[in-house]
Design an enzyme around this catalytic site. Sequence first.
Site, PDB file in Angstrom:
ATOM      1  N   ASP A  20      -0.915  12.751  22.067  1.00 34.99           N
ATOM      2  CA  ASP A  20       0.319  12.427  21.352  1.00 34.99           C
ATOM      3  C   ASP A  20       0.235  12.866  19.898  1.00 34.99           C
ATOM      4  O   ASP A  20       1.262  13.081  19.259  1.00 34.99           O
ATOM      5  CB  ASP A  20       0.589  10.920  21.407  1.00 34.99           C
ATOM      6  CG  ASP A  20       1.192  10.487  22.733  1.00 34.99           C
ATOM      7  OD1 ASP A  20       1.469  11.365  23.576  1.00 34.99           O
ATOM      8  OD2 ASP A  20       1.371   9.273  22.930  1.00 34.99           O
TER       9      ASP A  20
ATOM     10  N   ASP B 112       0.817  -1.206   0.000  1.00 33.18           N
ATOM     11  CA  ASP B 112       0.000   0.000   0.000  1.00 33.18           C
ATOM     12  C   ASP B 112       0.855   1.262   0.000  1.00 33.18           C
ATOM     13  O   ASP B 112       0.485   2.268  -0.612  1.00 33.18           O
ATOM     14  CB  ASP B 112      -0.928   0.010   1.214  1.00 33.18           C
ATOM     15  CG  ASP B 112      -2.118  -0.924   1.055  1.00 33.18           C
ATOM     16  OD1 ASP B 112      -2.300  -1.465  -0.056  1.00 33.18           O
ATOM     17  OD2 ASP B 112      -2.867  -1.112   2.030  1.00 33.18           O
TER      18      ASP B 112
ATOM     19  N   LEU C 290      -7.406   3.562  11.805  1.00 34.69           N
ATOM     20  CA  LEU C 290      -8.078   2.365  12.307  1.00 34.69           C
ATOM     21  C   LEU C 290      -7.372   1.837  13.554  1.00 34.69           C
ATOM     22  O   LEU C 290      -8.029   1.431  14.523  1.00 34.69           O
ATOM     23  CB  LEU C 290      -8.117   1.294  11.211  1.00 34.69           C
ATOM     24  CG  LEU C 290      -8.827  -0.016  11.550  1.00 34.69           C
ATOM     25  CD1 LEU C 290     -10.300   0.222  11.865  1.00 34.69           C
ATOM     26  CD2 LEU C 290      -8.683  -1.018  10.403  1.00 34.69           C
TER      27      LEU C 290
ATOM     28  N   ASP D 175      -3.586  10.071   4.909  1.00 34.73           N
ATOM     29  CA  ASP D 175      -3.791  10.927   6.074  1.00 34.73           C
ATOM     30  C   ASP D 175      -2.715  11.988   6.216  1.00 34.73           C
ATOM     31  O   ASP D 175      -1.612  11.870   5.696  1.00 34.73           O
ATOM     32  CB  ASP D 175      -3.837  10.086   7.360  1.00 34.73           C
ATOM     33  CG  ASP D 175      -2.731   9.042   7.440  1.00 34.73           C
ATOM     34  OD1 ASP D 175      -1.595   9.360   7.042  1.00 34.73           O
ATOM     35  OD2 ASP D 175      -2.996   7.905   7.874  1.00 34.73           O
TER      36      ASP D 175
END
EC number: 2.7.1.23
Length: 299
Positions: A175, A71, A190, A146
């Site tokens: 964090d 990926d 996820l 992201d």
Amino acid sequence: MHFPIVALIGRYQDTGLDAPLRALAAMLTQAGRRVLVDADTARNTAVHEYPVATMQEIGESASLAVVMGGDGTVLGVARHLAPYGVPLIGINHGRLGFITDIPLQDAHDALARVLDGNFQIEERMLLQGSVWRGDALMYTASALNDVVLNRAGRGGMIEMRVELDGVYMYTQRADGLIIATPTGSTAYALSANGPLLHPGLNAMVLVPVAPQSLSNRPIVIPDTGVLNMTLTAIGRVETGASAHFDMQTWSDLQLGDRITVQRAPHTARLVHPQGYSFFSTLRRKLHWNQMPQVSDNIE
């Protein structure tokens, strides 16, 4: 003819790609397609029999990119090719493979179906993130998965003020904070207990990473807005935070930096053989429908 010019792109420094790339190139040539090999792939493998092209040349001339790797490989290629509108198909030569959904052993059959016209194209949104220091643009990049703001390795928690279209949402100590696309909802988000988003949704999700307040929860927002995050506190060291884009490019952050995230103007175009199902991918990758087994062994 569907996809007359096909580019082959392999995972960087993967030593096991020579044979499968050659086999795919031969199959494509036999099917009457012109084959291009990505320049970095040609340098890192012994596949030198075909014309070599840079990523820009692939974007300008190829009608399909076949990406062999994991990926992460697809993420990098998708960001480069999205402005050109070149569709890509992922062959899994990595591990989990949510985006590279075609197993290596099925690559020839899947490509043959695609070349025969039995395919569907899925548009996946990207994010555009920018780092501002005062009025100066320090860094900008796109992301298919992201944009992540997180603390430095030696730093403590970071604090950020989050706004959507100029409207205050919250101030968070954590964090980090993940801003994910539907594609990215199956990745880092996820693992941080974020929700799965169907790739057809026009949305992004904000997922806190180890927040100080237990009431902090992920929130899904429309992709039409502009997110604004201002770094209001960093932990213990001067360069105590950073912004990551698909965890492949990044920028160091300083106190007071402002990070904007919005939908990018281009989309990644993913090709799937006809009959592809997002839910089927979830079932296979996440092992849904596997019932617990009765065991007499004491654990």
